[in-house]
Enzyme design. Structure first.
Site, short mmCIF file in Angstrom:
data_model
loop_
_atom_site.label_atom_id
_atom_site.label_comp_id
_atom_site.label_asym_id
_atom_site.label_seq_id
_atom_site.Cartn_x
_atom_site.Cartn_y
_atom_site.Cartn_z
NE ARG A 189 -10.17 14.44 -30.96
CZ ARG A 189 -10.05 14.09 -29.68
NH1 ARG A 189 -8.88 13.89 -29.12
NH2 ARG A 189 -11.11 13.94 -28.93
CE LYS B 175 -2.85 9.65 -25.21
NZ LYS B 175 -3.36 10.72 -24.39
CG ASP C 48 -0.08 17.33 -22.53
OD1 ASP C 48 0.49 16.22 -22.44
OD2 ASP C 48 -1.28 17.45 -22.82
CG PHE D 30 -14.92 13.83 -27.91
CD1 PHE D 30 -14.75 14.98 -27.14
CD2 PHE D 30 -14.05 12.77 -27.71
CE1 PHE D 30 -13.75 15.06 -26.19
CE2 PHE D 30 -13.03 12.83 -26.75
CZ PHE D 30 -12.89 13.98 -25.99
CE1 TYR E 35 -4.06 1.90 0.13
CE2 TYR E 35 -2.77 3.34 1.57
CZ TYR E 35 -3.88 3.12 0.77
OH TYR E 35 -4.81 4.11 0.61
CG PHE F 270 -5.69 17.18 -25.28
CD1 PHE F 270 -5.72 16.60 -26.53
CD2 PHE F 270 -6.08 16.42 -24.19
CE1 PHE F 270 -6.12 15.28 -26.70
CE2 PHE F 270 -6.49 15.10 -24.35
CZ PHE F 270 -6.50 14.53 -25.60
CB THR F 271 -10.58 16.97 -25.14
OG1 THR F 271 -9.69 15.87 -24.95
CG2 THR F 271 -10.86 17.12 -26.63
C1 LIG Z 1 -4.21 11.63 -24.02
C2 LIG Z 1 -3.80 12.99 -23.77
C3 LIG Z 1 -3.98 13.58 -22.52
C4 LIG Z 1 -4.75 12.92 -21.38
O1 LIG Z 1 -4.18 11.71 -20.98
P1 LIG Z 1 -5.07 10.46 -20.53
O2 LIG Z 1 -4.05 9.43 -20.15
O3 LIG Z 1 -5.92 10.05 -21.71
O4 LIG Z 1 -5.91 10.88 -19.38
C5 LIG Z 1 -3.50 14.86 -22.34
N1 LIG Z 1 -2.88 15.53 -23.33
C6 LIG Z 1 -2.70 15.00 -24.55
C7 LIG Z 1 -2.01 15.79 -25.61
C8 LIG Z 1 -3.16 13.72 -24.82
O5 LIG Z 1 -3.00 13.21 -26.04
#
Ligand SMILES: *Cc1c(COP(=O)(O)O)cnc(C)c1O
Length: 459
Positions: free
Chosen positions: A384, A260, A217, A450, A74, A126-127
């Site tokens: 997109r 990613k 980011d 979306f 933990y 970004f969303t």
């Molecule tokens: C995917 C993504 C995020 C968010 O990450 P998650 O792991 O999906 O929560 C933030 N910024 C960019 C540019 C992304 O492609």
């Protein structure tokens, strides 16, 4: 294009996963059931899945071996130490807070840094990132260079920040109302476009002159590094590792989606240099994620991510990845199909406006194009455009300049033969583009619409 010389895979295949081959009748049924939203298809109905490169990565044998070494304590898991070590060594940040994925880190960062009425400039939105900023009372300002909004513009670093726009915002609202600049490397919604090292350095210097922090980011930072190696003078002989390290020397922290460039299926983190901010983040992470030594991740997942971060900075790995994306893009261009140029790091983006000039943007041309590509070929892609852009705080559609469909390549998953199938599918949608109708909402969720919206074709 038969003379195309591609970079062969720098790995061999040890395990396979069968995929569904579907008929046109099945797909017609499936897309109707999914309300013309490719997010709502089940994988049994999908042949080649280019919805996203997020969490769809194939892990290596070394990462799978790491899963068996999960220390599921933990508190104080040794896998957390490994993750922290990887981030310190490769990115150079002092403090690491693991989160369940990137948006978990965005939530923490937005909460600890933003006050009501602040402004957060960024190189295109970004969303989830913008939503967390807005939920905490900030106003997002796009300060990306104008070229980023032009699909045909071949600028090598279309993700760059326009320093004049940034300076103008500082002059307009004052530096004390800008807690940080959010710099994405690469820029997902501009088409996976990179930021130059020169620009990162200039942004950092300008921001620090005013006491403003720079938060990356870092989601696709390795792909960005490879573009720098290929395109920016002075970096051709530097290793990806060296370039990544230098990039982060121009940041005060970062949010990271491990799904990613971490080459895992789930996970992320917030990294920081400032001890006080770190303390605030650890006070919050226990509310939203878990103990500071695991956040939202299991021990085994942290181990896989730590190993993935090292694998990702291998030049052969990332050069092959960029080459796969470019292969798909170049083949589509050779067929006369309109795509965003230059080809970005993680995906090829189709320009839906040129497919369907007869469909107005508020009838969702890109949403329809994603549905048509699926119908033609069983290939799943993602809208997109206006649907992803959502509504502004007043409740009106945001009308983005780019109205795109994204064909996203998962890491180490598909072969060049699969990409040839994708080309045929998009070609069929292009040839049959003339009488395609627009769409209207049947169900529209209040935020991040979306993901779960449903549509039907207009008569
Ligand atoms: C995917 C993504 C995020 C968010 O990450 P998650 O792991 O999906 O929560 C933030 N910024 C960019 C540019 C992304 O492609």
């Amino acid at each position: 294009m038969e003379s195309y010389k591609y970079m062969a895979e720098p790995y061999k295949i040890k395990m396979v996963e069968p995929i569904a081959v579907t008929t046109r009748e099945q797909r017609e049924e499936a897309i109707k059931r999914a309300g013309y939203n490719t997010f709502l298809l089940t994988t049994e109905d999908v042949y080649i899945d280019l919805l996203t490169d997020s969490g769809t990565n194939a892990m290596s044998d070394n990462q799978w071996a790491g899963l068996m070494l999960g220390d599921e304590a933990y508190a104080g898991s040794k896998n957390f130490r490994h993750l922290e070590q990887a981030v310190r060594e490769l990115y150079g940040f002092k403090y690491v807070v693991p989160t369940h994925q990137g948006r978990g880190a965005e939530n923490l960062l937005s909460q600890i840094m933003i006050k009501q009425g602040d402004y957060v400039p960024g190189n295109m939105y970004f969303t989830t990132t913008r939503l967390h900023q807005e939920l905490n009372g900030a106003i997002f300002r796009d300060v990306i260079i104008d070229e980023a909004h032009e699909p045909e513009n071949e600028h090598p670093f279309k993700g760059n920040i326009d320093l004049n726009k940034l300076q103008a915002l500082i002059d307009e609202v004052g530096p004390e109302r800008i807690p940080y600049i959010c710099l994405a490397v690469t820029v997902n919604l501009a088409g996976g476009q990179p930021v130059s090292m020169e620009n990162m350095k200039a942004v950092y210097e300008l921001a620090h002159k005013y006491g403003i922090k720079v938060m990356f980011d870092a989601t696709r930072c390795v792909e960005n590094a490879c573009f720098i190696k290929h395109r920016e003078p002075g970096y051709e002989n530097k290793s990806i590792r060296e370039i990544v390290k230098e990039m982060f020397s121009y940041a005060d922290g970062c949010t990271m989606s491990g799904k990613k460039d971490g080459i895992v299926n789930i996970g992320g983190f917030l990294a920081l240099n400032d001890e006080e901010l770190y303390q605030k983040a650890t006070a919050l992470v226990v509310v939203y994620e878990g103990m500071p030594s695991y956040g939202g991740m299991s021990g085994r997942d942290m181990e896989a991510l730590a190993r993935g971060l090292y694998e990702a900075v291998d030049y052969n790995y990332v050069a092959h990845r960029l080459d796969q994306v470019k292969y798909l893009g170049d083949k589509l261009i050779a067929e006369g199909i309109p795509v965003v140029k230059p080809i970005g790091g993680h995906a090829v983006f189709l320009d839906a406006r040129q497919f369907y000039p007869h469909i107005p943007q508020d009838q969702f041309p890109a949403q329809m194009l994603a549905a048509q590509v699926y119908l033609e070929s069983g290939v799943r892609s993602m809208e997109r455009g206006i649907v992803s852009a959502g509504r502004d705080p007043e409740g009106n559609h945001r009308f983005p300049k780019l109205e795109l469909v994204r064909l996203t390549i998962p890491r180490r998953v598909y072969t060049y033969a699969h990409l040839d199938v994708v080309v045929d599918g998009v070609k069929a949608a292009w040839n049959n583009r003339h009488n395609v109708p627009g769409l209207r909402f049947v169900y529209e969720p209040p935020v991040l619409r979306f993901f779960t919206a449903r549509f039907e074709p207009l008569k």
